[in-house]
Each structure stands twice: as structure tokens, then as C-alpha cells.
Design an enzyme around this catalytic site. Structure first.
Site, PDB file in Angstrom:
ATOM      1  N   HIS A  24      11.523   9.649 -27.456  1.00  0.00           N
ATOM      2  CA  HIS A  24      10.440  10.514 -26.975  1.00  0.00           C
ATOM      3  C   HIS A  24      10.818  12.011 -27.099  1.00  0.00           C
ATOM      4  CE1 HIS A  24       7.219  12.010 -24.465  1.00  0.00           C
ATOM      5  NE2 HIS A  24       8.108  12.573 -23.656  1.00  0.00           N
TER       6      HIS A  24
ATOM      7  N   HIS B  34       3.821  17.811 -26.768  1.00  0.00           N
ATOM      8  CA  HIS B  34       3.574  16.390 -26.535  1.00  0.00           C
ATOM      9  C   HIS B  34       2.342  15.863 -27.282  1.00  0.00           C
ATOM     10  CE1 HIS B  34       6.606  16.992 -23.514  1.00  0.00           C
ATOM     11  NE2 HIS B  34       6.547  15.747 -23.101  1.00  0.00           N
TER      12      HIS B  34
ATOM     13  N   LYS C  40       9.865  22.868 -13.017  1.00  0.00           N
ATOM     14  CA  LYS C  40       8.951  21.732 -12.811  1.00  0.00           C
ATOM     15  C   LYS C  40       8.451  21.706 -11.361  1.00  0.00           C
ATOM     16  CE  LYS C  40       7.534  17.228 -13.931  1.00  0.00           C
ATOM     17  NZ  LYS C  40       7.680  15.997 -14.641  1.00  0.00           N
TER      18      LYS C  40
ATOM     19  N   LYS D 202       4.802  11.403 -11.176  1.00  0.00           N
ATOM     20  CA  LYS D 202       4.014  10.581 -12.106  1.00  0.00           C
ATOM     21  C   LYS D 202       4.737   9.252 -12.255  1.00  0.00           C
ATOM     22  CE  LYS D 202       1.605  13.866 -15.099  1.00  0.00           C
ATOM     23  NZ  LYS D 202       1.479  14.389 -16.475  1.00  0.00           N
TER      24      LYS D 202
ATOM     25  N   ASN E 161       2.929  19.725 -21.126  1.00  0.00           N
ATOM     26  CA  ASN E 161       2.675  18.866 -22.284  1.00  0.00           C
ATOM     27  C   ASN E 161       2.873  19.601 -23.613  1.00  0.00           C
ATOM     28  OD1 ASN E 161       2.060  16.796 -20.547  1.00  0.00           O
ATOM     29  ND2 ASN E 161      -0.117  17.318 -20.470  1.00  0.00           N
TER      30      ASN E 161
ATOM     31  N   GLU F 148      -2.349  17.630 -12.070  1.00  0.00           N
ATOM     32  CA  GLU F 148      -2.675  18.088 -13.423  1.00  0.00           C
ATOM     33  C   GLU F 148      -4.159  18.405 -13.601  1.00  0.00           C
ATOM     34  OE1 GLU F 148      -0.310  16.179 -16.507  1.00  0.00           O
ATOM     35  OE2 GLU F 148      -1.911  16.595 -17.933  1.00  0.00           O
TER      36      GLU F 148
ATOM     37  N   GLU G 175      13.475  18.588 -23.778  1.00  0.00           N
ATOM     38  CA  GLU G 175      12.603  18.921 -22.640  1.00  0.00           C
ATOM     39  C   GLU G 175      13.058  20.235 -21.988  1.00  0.00           C
ATOM     40  OE1 GLU G 175       9.804  17.426 -21.981  1.00  0.00           O
ATOM     41  OE2 GLU G 175       9.987  15.413 -22.831  1.00  0.00           O
TER      42      GLU G 175
ATOM     43  N   ARG H 157      -0.469  22.210 -14.649  1.00  0.00           N
ATOM     44  CA  ARG H 157       0.559  21.201 -14.969  1.00  0.00           C
ATOM     45  C   ARG H 157       0.505  20.775 -16.435  1.00  0.00           C
ATOM     46  NH1 ARG H 157       2.782  16.155 -11.270  1.00  0.00           N
ATOM     47  NH2 ARG H 157       4.161  15.309 -12.867  1.00  0.00           N
TER      48      ARG H 157
ATOM     49  N   ARG I  69       0.804  -1.237   0.000  1.00  0.00           N
ATOM     50  CA  ARG I  69       0.000   0.000   0.000  1.00  0.00           C
ATOM     51  C   ARG I  69       0.832   1.280   0.000  1.00  0.00           C
ATOM     52  NH1 ARG I  69      -3.147  -3.359   3.287  1.00  0.00           N
ATOM     53  NH2 ARG I  69      -4.874  -4.156   2.044  1.00  0.00           N
TER      54      ARG I  69
ATOM     55  N   HIS J  17       3.390  12.926 -29.318  1.00  0.00           N
ATOM     56  CA  HIS J  17       2.898  11.599 -28.970  1.00  0.00           C
ATOM     57  C   HIS J  17       2.252  10.925 -30.188  1.00  0.00           C
ATOM     58  CE1 HIS J  17       1.664   8.460 -26.285  1.00  0.00           C
ATOM     59  NE2 HIS J  17       0.421   8.542 -26.725  1.00  0.00           N
TER      60      HIS J  17
HETATM   61  P1  NAD Z   1      15.424   5.341 -20.697  1.00  0.00           P
HETATM   62  O1  NAD Z   1      15.116   5.208 -19.283  1.00  0.00           O
HETATM   63  O2  NAD Z   1      15.021   4.245 -21.620  1.00  0.00           O
HETATM   64  O3  NAD Z   1      16.994   5.572 -20.859  1.00  0.00           O
HETATM   65  C1  NAD Z   1      17.527   5.722 -22.152  1.00  0.00           C
HETATM   66  C2  NAD Z   1      18.721   4.785 -22.381  1.00  0.00           C
HETATM   67  O4  NAD Z   1      19.858   5.313 -21.720  1.00  0.00           O
HETATM   68  C3  NAD Z   1      18.528   3.384 -21.837  1.00  0.00           C
HETATM   69  O5  NAD Z   1      19.097   2.474 -22.724  1.00  0.00           O
HETATM   70  C4  NAD Z   1      19.310   3.421 -20.529  1.00  0.00           C
HETATM   71  O6  NAD Z   1      19.762   2.153 -20.118  1.00  0.00           O
HETATM   72  C5  NAD Z   1      20.450   4.307 -20.910  1.00  0.00           C
HETATM   73  N1  NAD Z   1      21.090   5.024 -19.812  1.00  0.00           N
HETATM   74  C6  NAD Z   1      20.501   5.611 -18.746  1.00  0.00           C
HETATM   75  N2  NAD Z   1      21.394   6.314 -18.057  1.00  0.00           N
HETATM   76  C7  NAD Z   1      22.596   6.142 -18.668  1.00  0.00           C
HETATM   77  C8  NAD Z   1      23.894   6.629 -18.443  1.00  0.00           C
HETATM   78  N3  NAD Z   1      24.142   7.491 -17.469  1.00  0.00           N
HETATM   79  N4  NAD Z   1      24.874   6.238 -19.269  1.00  0.00           N
HETATM   80  C9  NAD Z   1      24.628   5.391 -20.302  1.00  0.00           C
HETATM   81  N5  NAD Z   1      23.407   4.926 -20.601  1.00  0.00           N
HETATM   82  C10 NAD Z   1      22.408   5.307 -19.786  1.00  0.00           C
HETATM   83  O7  NAD Z   1      14.821   6.685 -21.324  1.00  0.00           O
HETATM   84  P2  NAD Z   1      14.547   8.142 -20.713  1.00  0.00           P
HETATM   85  O8  NAD Z   1      14.544   9.034 -21.883  1.00  0.00           O
HETATM   86  O9  NAD Z   1      15.417   8.445 -19.568  1.00  0.00           O
HETATM   87  O10 NAD Z   1      13.059   8.011 -20.153  1.00  0.00           O
HETATM   88  C11 NAD Z   1      11.966   7.744 -21.004  1.00  0.00           C
HETATM   89  C12 NAD Z   1      10.823   7.261 -20.148  1.00  0.00           C
HETATM   90  O11 NAD Z   1      10.462   8.296 -19.242  1.00  0.00           O
HETATM   91  C13 NAD Z   1       9.574   6.903 -20.919  1.00  0.00           C
HETATM   92  O12 NAD Z   1       9.064   5.687 -20.440  1.00  0.00           O
HETATM   93  C14 NAD Z   1       8.606   8.030 -20.593  1.00  0.00           C
HETATM   94  O13 NAD Z   1       7.259   7.617 -20.623  1.00  0.00           O
HETATM   95  C15 NAD Z   1       9.048   8.403 -19.220  1.00  0.00           C
HETATM   96  N6  NAD Z   1       8.725   9.777 -18.812  1.00  0.00           N
HETATM   97  C16 NAD Z   1       8.093   9.948 -17.624  1.00  0.00           C
HETATM   98  C17 NAD Z   1       7.791  11.227 -17.179  1.00  0.00           C
HETATM   99  C18 NAD Z   1       7.160  11.404 -15.825  1.00  0.00           C
HETATM  100  O14 NAD Z   1       6.799  12.524 -15.484  1.00  0.00           O
HETATM  101  N7  NAD Z   1       7.065  10.366 -15.031  1.00  0.00           N
HETATM  102  C19 NAD Z   1       8.126  12.342 -17.959  1.00  0.00           C
HETATM  103  C20 NAD Z   1       8.775  12.136 -19.164  1.00  0.00           C
HETATM  104  C21 NAD Z   1       9.068  10.841 -19.595  1.00  0.00           C
HETATM  105  N1  GLY Z   2       6.133  15.216 -17.934  1.00  0.00           N
HETATM  106  C1  GLY Z   2       4.912  15.890 -17.686  1.00  0.00           C
HETATM  107  C2  GLY Z   2       4.505  15.913 -16.251  1.00  0.00           C
HETATM  108  O1  GLY Z   2       5.230  15.458 -15.396  1.00  0.00           O
HETATM  109  O2  GLY Z   2       3.453  16.388 -15.953  1.00  0.00           O
END
Ligand code: NAD
Ligand code: GLY
Length: 359
Positions: A265, A248, A227, A143, A245, A237, A185, A241, A121, A252
Site C-alpha cells: 500500500h 491515495h 494526524k 478508522k 488521502n 472526514e 506515509e 481529513r 455494541r 489505490h
Molecule cells: P500489515 O499489518 O499487513 O503488516 C505488514 C507485515 O509486517 C505483516 O506480514 C506483519 O505480520 C508484519 N509485521 C508487523 N509488525 C512486524 C514487526 N514488528 N516485525 C516483523 N514483522 C512485522 O500491513 P501494514 O502496512 O501495517 O497495514 C496495512 C493495513 O492498514 C491495510 O489493511 C490498510 O487498509 C490499513 N490502513 C488503515 C488505515 C486506517 O486509518 N485505519 C490507514 C492506513 C492503512
Molecule cells: N489514513 C487516512 C485516514 O485515517 O483518514
């Protein structure tokens, strides 16, 4: 070290931006009142680079550290791998006082946050983001989630971390394309909130791409401040918030239309920002010169700024539910009025999007 506060009453926490600070995480967590067990969730790519110092730091501070590994890739941000995390946490007997550490990019951060929000939980977790995108965006704001085969991020929660601990040194091993995806971003924050940040990106492009410590820290700190400010005012949101986007909605749709294979992305968001700025121009909400500046900055970082000729426009439109039947409908967009200011525009006609994509 730079510290930024996310102000959410009893769920408030700090974001700390430093260099070579991974090994300090154990001592930092001592005063958090956590139980003895901490699980570090990562993937083999990141763990092989940064796992050891984190595990050692946790053990040195007197915690009982275990590790959970999920394969590297967006496709593993899934219910199946979430189940694997639960299995490991139960096998290692983590309890309600235990904590998780997400060591990795946004994929690891999102699935670990979701696991933390639901295990027994809800337990504590810490974000240790290692990609630029995660450092400036996904690790902040709570998120969490996993993907469903019918849509990305379809299952999730809002669950704030206890701490976001950023080590800029980790960016040195990040592939260049991933760095640029994070820069998209940061450009977004400049357009939606802070012209000074936008100008800084323009002036210090070379330094940022060379990972100059001061310049990189500055863009991470400023992005996190923005942020944190937005999330502190609208955690779930319900209004403000959604300005995060910007870029996006079309981004998207482009990712979906290209089966998530052609663009990262952040690259799709860069393209989405250029298109949405042009949409704003067509609706006469922004000066042409401002749109040109946004497009130029995105382009100058080597991010995509124009739709390639071979892209399937119909798939973009249908993924926005703007197919033939729905083209008379209206959509909500975050549109720039000038660099540093956006507005949420609720009544964008489907026809305007169609014309934009086809022009
Ligand atoms: P990711 O987590 O896939 O990382 C990208 C690549 O880099 C991976 O292959 C990873 O293993 C590698 N990597 C990570 N750190 C490294 C380092 N220091 N050195 C070498 N390689 C490294 O991608 P991302 O772009 O970090 O995240 C994308 C994800 O984030 C998506 O799933 C998206 O939906 C999510 N996201 C969430 C939010 C939120 O608010 N929660 C916002 C934006 C994106
Ligand atoms: N990445 C958008 C949010 O966190 O709201």
C-alpha cells in the site's frame, strides 16, 4: 517518552511513543477502569516476536489475558476472520467492561478496532502498532474495518481507541520493504502539512533507514501530531481529513489495477503522490521545482516514483471509473500547491488523468 493528545472531547486519548515500552502496557492500563478480561489480538508473525512480553505485562498488572490469533495477511482482514474474533471473545466470556489490544500492523489494528466497535455494541480497545505504517497512520484516528470481496475497507466504523502505545523497538524486526512503505506515509505528512518534516526526511535519510532512535522517534512523533491535529478537527472526514488521502486516489487505482500483488500500500501511495504532484503541475497549481523535490525524495528512499512501462493504463482508468464512458466526468483530488500545503481540488477532468498517465 513522547505523548501526543488526540482531542475529541469524551473520546480523547493519548498516543505514546517510547522505546522498549511493550512490557509497561499492563501498568499503563490499570487506571483505565477496565474489567478484568483483556484479549490480545495478533498474528503468528508478530505474536512470536512480541506476544509474550505483552501477555506477561497484562497478567502482572492483575488482568485476565487471553489471546486471539488470525493468520498473517491482508486477505484475512475479512468478515470470516472477524467472526473468528467474535467466537473467541464469546468463548472467553469477555463482557462490556473488557478490552481488546491490537498487537500488529494495520491489518490487525483495523480488524481489532472493528471487532471492538461492534462486540456487545462497543467495547474499549488499545492500539499497539508494530509496523511504521501503523505507528504513523492506521493506529491513530479510529478508522476501523474489514475488506469485502467487492472492495477494500468497504465495511467499517469510526471507533477511537482508548490509547495508542508505540514501541519503536519493534521496527528492528520489520522487513525493509515494510519500513519503506511506512516512510511513504511520513513523506505524505511532509507534503500536505509540514515542510520542516519534509526537510528532516531529506537531511536524515541515512539515520532513518539505519533506525537511529532519535530520528525515528522524531518522524513518528511529528506524523502522529499532524494526524492527531487533523483528526481532532475533522474526525469523520467531512472535509479537512481528506487531505490525508494525498497520493491515495491514484495509489489505490494502481493497487487495484495490479490486483494488490505488485505494490505494498505505501509503495502505491508513493507512486500516487508522484503522479498527483505531476497532475498539480499540469494544472499549474505548483512550481516544477517543488514537484521535482517530491519525486526526488520518494525516489531516494527507493520507493517507486514512475509507472512501469508494462502497467495496464486502461485498468487504472477503469478502476477510477474513468473508462470510455466516464472520461468526460470530473474527479476530486488532493493536490499540492507547495511542499507543506495542499488543496482539495474538486473538478479535475477525466481527460487530464488520462493524459497524465499516458505522458
Ligand atoms: P500489515 O499489518 O499487513 O503488516 C505488514 C507485515 O509486517 C505483516 O506480514 C506483519 O505480520 C508484519 N509485521 C508487523 N509488525 C512486524 C514487526 N514488528 N516485525 C516483523 N514483522 C512485522 O500491513 P501494514 O502496512 O501495517 O497495514 C496495512 C493495513 O492498514 C491495510 O489493511 C490498510 O487498509 C490499513 N490502513 C488503515 C488505515 C486506517 O486509518 N485505519 C490507514 C492506513 C492503512
Ligand atoms: N489514513 C487516512 C485516514 O485515517 O483518514
Amino acid at each position: 517518552m513522547k505523548k501526543i493528545r488526540v482531542d475529541l472531547a469524551e473520546r480523547s486519548y493519548d498516543i505514546t511513543v517510547g522505546t522498549n515500552v511493550l512490557k509497561k502496557i499492563g501498568d499503563i492500563l490499570r487506571p483505565f477502569g477496565l474489567g478484568p478480561k483483556i484479549a490480545i489480538v495478533s498474528n503468528p508473525t508478530v505474536f512470536s516476536l512480541y506476544g509474550r512480553p505483552v501477555v506477561n505485562a497484562i497478567k502482572k498488572a492483575g488482568f485476565d489475558a487471553c489471546t486471539v490469533s488470525i493468520p498473517d495477511g491482508e486477505e484475512y482482514k475479512s468478515l470470516l476472520w472477524l467472526q473468528h474474533i467474535y467466537n473467541e471473545l464469546l468463548a472467553h466470556k469477555l463482557d462490556r467492561s473488557s478490552a481488546l489490544i491490537a498487537l500488529g500492523g494495520g491489518v490487525i489494528g483495523d480488524i481489532t478496532g472493528f471487532a471492538a466497535s461492534t462486540y456487545m455494541r462497543g467495547i474499549s480497545y488499545v492500539q499497539m502498532p508494530t509496523t511504521l505504517l501503523a505507528q504513523v497512520d492506521s493506529s491513530v484516528g479510529g478508522k476501523t474495518g474489514v475488506n469485502h470481496h467487492l472492495g477494500k475497507n468497504m465495511i467499517g466504523t469510526f471507533w477511537q481507541p482508548r490509547l495508542v502505545w508505540i514501541d519503536t523497538e519493534t521496527l528492528k524486526t520489520l522487513p525493509g520493504k515494510e519500513l519503506l512503505a511506512g516512510i511513504a506515509e511520513v513523506i505524505k505528512y511532509g507534503v500536505i502539512w509540514d515542510k520542516e518534516l519534509f526537510d528532516f526526511l531529506d537531511d536524515k535519510k541515512g539515520k532513518i533507514l539505519d533506525l537511529d532512535e532519535r530520528a525515528v522517534k522524531q518522524i513518528i512523533k511529528r506524523s502522529c501530531e499532524i494526524k492527531a491535529d487533523v483528526v481532532s478537527r475533522d474526525e469523520r472526514e467531512s472535509g479537512l481529513r481528506s487531505i490525508l488521502n494525498f497520493g491515495h486516489t491514484l495509489g489505490h487505482a494502481i493497487e487495484t489495477a495490479t490486483d494488490y500483488k505488485r505494490y505494498l500500500h505505501g509503495e502505491a501511495v508513493a507512486l500516487g503522490m508522484c503522479l498527483e504532484a505531476r497532475l498539480s503541475q499540469k494544472l499549474k497549481l505548483i512550481d516544477t521545482k517543488e514537484v521535482e523535490r517530491i519525486t526526488r525524495l520518494i525516489d531516494s528512499f527507493g520507493l517507486p516514483s514512475a509507472l512501469p512501462a508494462d502497467i495496464d493504463m486502461e485498468r487504472i482508468l477503469s478502476s477510477m471509473q474513468l473508462d470510455k464512458k466516464a472520461i468526460a466526468g470530473e474527479l476530486k483530488f488532493v493536490l499540492p500547491e507547495r511542499i507543506g500545503r495542499v488543496r482539495i481540488h474538486k473538478g479535475v477532468a477525466g481527460r487530464a488523468i488520462k493524459d497524465l498517465l499516458k505522458s
